[in-house]
Every structure is written in C-alpha cells, then in structure tokens.
Enzyme design. Structure first.
Site, mmCIF file in Angstrom:
data_model
loop_
_atom_site.group_PDB
_atom_site.id
_atom_site.type_symbol
_atom_site.label_atom_id
_atom_site.label_comp_id
_atom_site.label_asym_id
_atom_site.label_seq_id
_atom_site.Cartn_x
_atom_site.Cartn_y
_atom_site.Cartn_z
ATOM 1 N N TYR A 12 20.450 21.183 9.808
ATOM 2 C CA TYR A 12 20.633 21.646 11.187
ATOM 3 C C TYR A 12 19.300 21.676 11.509
ATOM 4 O O TYR A 12 18.310 22.427 11.199
ATOM 5 C CB TYR A 12 21.529 23.118 11.340
ATOM 6 C CG TYR A 12 21.315 23.276 12.657
ATOM 7 C CD1 TYR A 12 21.819 22.778 13.718
ATOM 8 C CD2 TYR A 12 21.065 24.633 12.979
ATOM 9 C CE1 TYR A 12 21.860 23.077 15.185
ATOM 10 C CE2 TYR A 12 20.930 24.845 14.210
ATOM 11 C CZ TYR A 12 21.243 24.287 15.374
ATOM 12 O OH TYR A 12 21.226 24.565 16.644
ATOM 13 N N LYS B 172 31.012 27.693 15.715
ATOM 14 C CA LYS B 172 31.756 26.507 15.472
ATOM 15 C C LYS B 172 33.318 26.670 15.290
ATOM 16 O O LYS B 172 34.176 27.133 15.889
ATOM 17 C CB LYS B 172 31.048 25.475 14.569
ATOM 18 C CG LYS B 172 29.537 25.832 14.890
ATOM 19 C CD LYS B 172 28.989 25.280 16.092
ATOM 20 C CE LYS B 172 27.428 25.305 16.006
ATOM 21 N NZ LYS B 172 27.014 25.031 17.337
ATOM 22 N N ARG C 86 23.460 48.968 17.022
ATOM 23 C CA ARG C 86 22.693 47.855 16.292
ATOM 24 C C ARG C 86 22.927 47.893 14.885
ATOM 25 O O ARG C 86 22.718 46.609 14.363
ATOM 26 C CB ARG C 86 21.422 48.031 17.075
ATOM 27 C CG ARG C 86 20.463 47.020 16.465
ATOM 28 C CD ARG C 86 18.976 47.030 17.156
ATOM 29 N NE ARG C 86 18.404 48.096 17.558
ATOM 30 C CZ ARG C 86 17.692 49.177 16.916
ATOM 31 N NH1 ARG C 86 17.730 48.921 15.683
ATOM 32 N NH2 ARG C 86 17.209 50.336 17.745
ATOM 33 N N ASP D 63 25.065 26.812 4.005
ATOM 34 C CA ASP D 63 25.561 26.730 5.404
ATOM 35 C C ASP D 63 26.584 25.686 5.132
ATOM 36 O O ASP D 63 26.732 24.548 4.807
ATOM 37 C CB ASP D 63 24.412 26.137 6.238
ATOM 38 C CG ASP D 63 24.736 26.037 7.501
ATOM 39 O OD1 ASP D 63 26.233 26.089 8.007
ATOM 40 O OD2 ASP D 63 24.001 25.595 8.500
HETATM 41 C C1 LIG Z 1 25.417 23.524 10.571
HETATM 42 C C2 LIG Z 1 24.990 24.534 11.718
HETATM 43 N N1 LIG Z 1 24.230 25.641 11.384
HETATM 44 C C3 LIG Z 1 23.690 26.604 12.041
HETATM 45 C C4 LIG Z 1 23.931 26.436 13.265
HETATM 46 C C5 LIG Z 1 23.329 27.529 14.399
HETATM 47 O O1 LIG Z 1 24.447 28.063 15.011
HETATM 48 P P1 LIG Z 1 24.153 28.868 16.430
HETATM 49 O O2 LIG Z 1 23.868 27.631 17.546
HETATM 50 O O3 LIG Z 1 25.576 29.879 16.358
HETATM 51 O O4 LIG Z 1 23.006 29.691 16.289
HETATM 52 C C6 LIG Z 1 24.506 25.341 13.945
HETATM 53 C C7 LIG Z 1 24.686 25.147 15.154
HETATM 54 O O5 LIG Z 1 24.888 24.016 15.947
HETATM 55 C C8 LIG Z 1 24.986 24.412 13.104
HETATM 56 O O6 LIG Z 1 25.651 23.252 13.425
#
Ligand SMILES: Cc1ncc(COP(=O)(O)O)c(C=O)c1O
Length: 383
Positions: A104, A202, A52, A177
């Site tokens: 997001y 992604k 973990r 991000d």
């Molecule tokens: C820009 C962005 N940040 C964070 C996330 C979150 O990622 P996850 O779906 O792997 O939790 C996403 C998911 O669509 C995203 O597009």
C-alpha cells in the site's frame, strides 16, 4: 454463543451474540462518553478513565475481530494508517525492519519519509521471494517483517508461513496487512504471524462510510503493550459511532467477501483473454505467479481485488475508466459498490503500477452487469 461450536460466519452474523445486559437490546448501545466517574476513594474500579485510551464502544468490535482472527487481543484505531504506523512507532530508533517493495503506497511513503527520519532502518525487498527474505534478515537486529498479501496494486502473494519461519529463526516478529484477504479468506495468526492489521475502512466495514483500522495480536507481549501505549498517547483513536458502524458492517462480512471473490474470479477469467486487455493481475488465475501459495493460504476464494492492464497504454486505461457507467471512478476498495481507478495517477513517482493499469474493487452488483459495463468502456476507449 460458544464460538467453539459454530462457524465464523455465524459468529460474525451475530457479532458474538452479545446482548445489552441492562436493556436486553440485540443491537449494541452507542457509548459516547469521553470520561468516566472516579470512585470516592480515588480509585477507578471500572478500569475506564478517559476515551483516548479506551472506550466501551470498542469492546464488541475488538472481541469479534480477536475471535475471527484467532488472536488474543485486538485494538481499533482511527484509520488503517494509524494502526499500521503504531506497529512501527512501538519499535525503537536503530531497529531494522523489512517491508515489501509492492505494498500500500501511503504506508510505503510513510516508512521511507517518516519512519527513517525517526531512526528506523527500513529495507524494501521482494517479499514474494523467500530467498530474498532470508538474505535480508539480520539476526538480532531485524525486529519486524511487514507483509501485505495479496499486495496493492499488483496482487502479488507472499507465503506467510514460510516468511514467519525465516523471520522467527532470526528473532524478528511478523505483521501482516490482511486488508484484502480479510479473516474470511486468510487467518495469518494461525500461520504463525504475530500481528494482523486491517484497514477496517475496506471490507470489514464494507460500506464506504467509515475510516478505521485494527490490529490483532497473537499474544499480549511487550510489543503489544507498546502498541496500546502508542494508541493511548499519540491519540489515533476511533470515534464511538465509527466503532458501532463497524460492528454492524462486520455482520455481513462473510456474505460480502464470498460474493466479491466469486465475482472477481469471473471478471478475471472473462478479461484474461480479451483482445483489448494486455494482462489481468489476479491471484486466482492459473497463470498468476502466486497462485499455488494463494491456493494454500486463502480458503474459499482469492479476494475481490484485481487489476487490468489495458492494450494501448496509459491513454487507453484512462479512457476506459472515463467510459464506465456502473463502475465508480474512485479510490479505496472493499465497499458494496465496484470501483475503478487508474492507479499510477494516484501513487505518482516510484509506483510499481505500470501506466496502463486499472485497479478494480469488485462490489456486490451482478457480475454480468460489471463485465458488460467494462466491455463497452474498453470498446469506446479504442474508438
Ligand atoms: C492494503 C491497505 N492497507 C492500509 C490502508 C490504509 O487504510 P486507511 O485508508 O484506513 O488509513 C489501505 C487504504 O487504502 C489499504 O488498501
């Protein structure tokens, strides 16, 4: 391989050139153990105790990501959300954080519904406006500024270096991000940011078959150690096979992102003046408000994400999505297959997505085929 002497695409293609020392295998072994043998004198000299907290299956992916982002350390998580929320969970109740109004949606919801209940003071601002950032910073109180660029689902662009300058002057860290830009196009740590986050689900993995997240830090400081403690103790840990698949996916990252960026630009330019399209949102278009900043901080393309606003409003947008053949109607982004999505339907109340907006994730198909498919769908939607 000496990373100082080769380009990042060479480093990614060979995943740092690591070879399994025991077997001389070029593809890494899959480590699945959850626990490790303790030495007879009661020590753990291997440094491994329990999966973990840490896992040898992460080593290659984390080392590769730290190298590609020019950071000192990386940490894999069970999802992009697990990675992003760990950054905030490592702060203390009462801390003030700034986040963008356009970001997001699921993370914005978590910040407003969970982080605030835990005592973080979350303020959403227009992160694309440096004056708004400076005005919102509270020196000594603001601990973190969260940037997403280009940002879902309008693809607005934030100037990372300018935001870092203002945030650092006020004593706040900056986390970016960079899921959509990827290290292929932008390396936020080289622009002064403290942390980079990716939904590795992604582009990094790139094949729509792994949910994963990653953080990369510029330095191993107190905040980073708190983040690692969140991963170990809250337990947002990635599975071994997912980490293995992620290394495999990242070997083609540069090819995929460059193709998707070139194709997205072609699609944006084609539909920009289309009679059935109200507007195209893409940072690579000369008319995009963030074009100048994007050109400065994104090298080699503007990414594979864009949005179209359909003439005829919500009904026309949904009907267009209904009539595509090659594009797949699905959420997510950054995979080999192109996706189309009516974004307001996903985000619900409070979304900044206008009702006529279709979000497009451009994959690896022939761009001419993708354009033709959208053309016929737009035509059918207006019949
Ligand atoms: C820009 C962005 N940040 C964070 C996330 C979150 O990622 P996850 O779906 O792997 O939790 C996403 C998911 O669509 C995203 O597009």
């Amino acid at each position: 391989m000496d990373p100082r002497h080769v380009k990042p695409e060479s480093i990614a293609a060979q995943a740092l050139g690591w070879v399994d020392e025991r077997t001389r295998a070029i593809a890494p072994p899959l480590h699945v153990a959850t626990t490790y043998l303790r030495d007879p004198d009661n020590q753990y000299r291997s440094g491994r105790i329990y999966a973990r907290a840490d896992n040898p299956a992460y080593d290659q992916a984390e080392a590769l990501l730290a190298e590609l982002e020019q950071g000192s350390h990386a940490a894999l998580f069970a999802s992009g959300m697990a990675a992003a929320t760990a950054v905030f969970q490592a702060l203390s109740p009462g801390d003030h954080v700034l986040a963008p109004k356009v970001m997001y949606w699921s993370l914005r919801n978590w910040l407003m519904n969970f982080a605030t209940r835990w005592g973080l003071q979350v303020e959403l601002i227009d992160m694309t406006d440096p004056a708004a950032v400076r005005a919102a910073l509270r020196p000594g109180k603001t601990r973190l500024v969260w940037i997403e660029t280009p940002a879902n689902p309008l693809w607005t662009v934030t100037d990372i270096a300018a935001t870092v300058e203002a945030a650092h002057a006020a004593g706040a860290r900056v986390a970016v991000d960079s899921t959509v830009a990827t290290p292929v196009l932008t390396r936020p740590l080289t622009l002064g940011a403290d942390l980079v986050m990716h939904a590795a689900t992604k582009y990094l993995n790139g094949h729509s078959d792994v949910v994963a997240g990653v953080l990369v830090t510029r330095q191993d400081d107190e905040h980073w150690r708190a983040i690692k403690a969140v991963r170990a103790q809250v337990g947002g840990t990635l599975g071994s096979f997912e980490a293995w698949l992620l290394v495999r996916g990242m070997r083609t990252l540069y090819l995929r992102v460059r193709h998707a960026s070139a194709a997205a630009l072609r699609i944006a330019e084609h539909f920009h003046t289309h009679p059935r399209v109200e507007a195209v949102l893409y940072p690579g278009l000369p008319s995009a408000p963030g074009r100048a900043v994007a050109a400065q901080q994104m090298q080699g393309g503007f990414g594979g994400m864009l949005s179209l606003r359909a003439c005829g409003g919500e009904a026309a947008a949904i009907a267009t999505a209904a009539h595509v053949g090659l594009w797949k109607r699905a959420t997510s982004l950054g995979g080999v297959e192109s996706l189309i999505e009516h974004r307001a339907s996903v985000e619900g109340a409070g979304t900044p997505a206008p009702p006529d907006l279709l979000r497009l994730s451009v994959g690896l198909e022939d761009p001419g085929d993708l354009i033709a498919d959208l053309e016929q769908a737009l035509e059918k939607a207006h019949r």
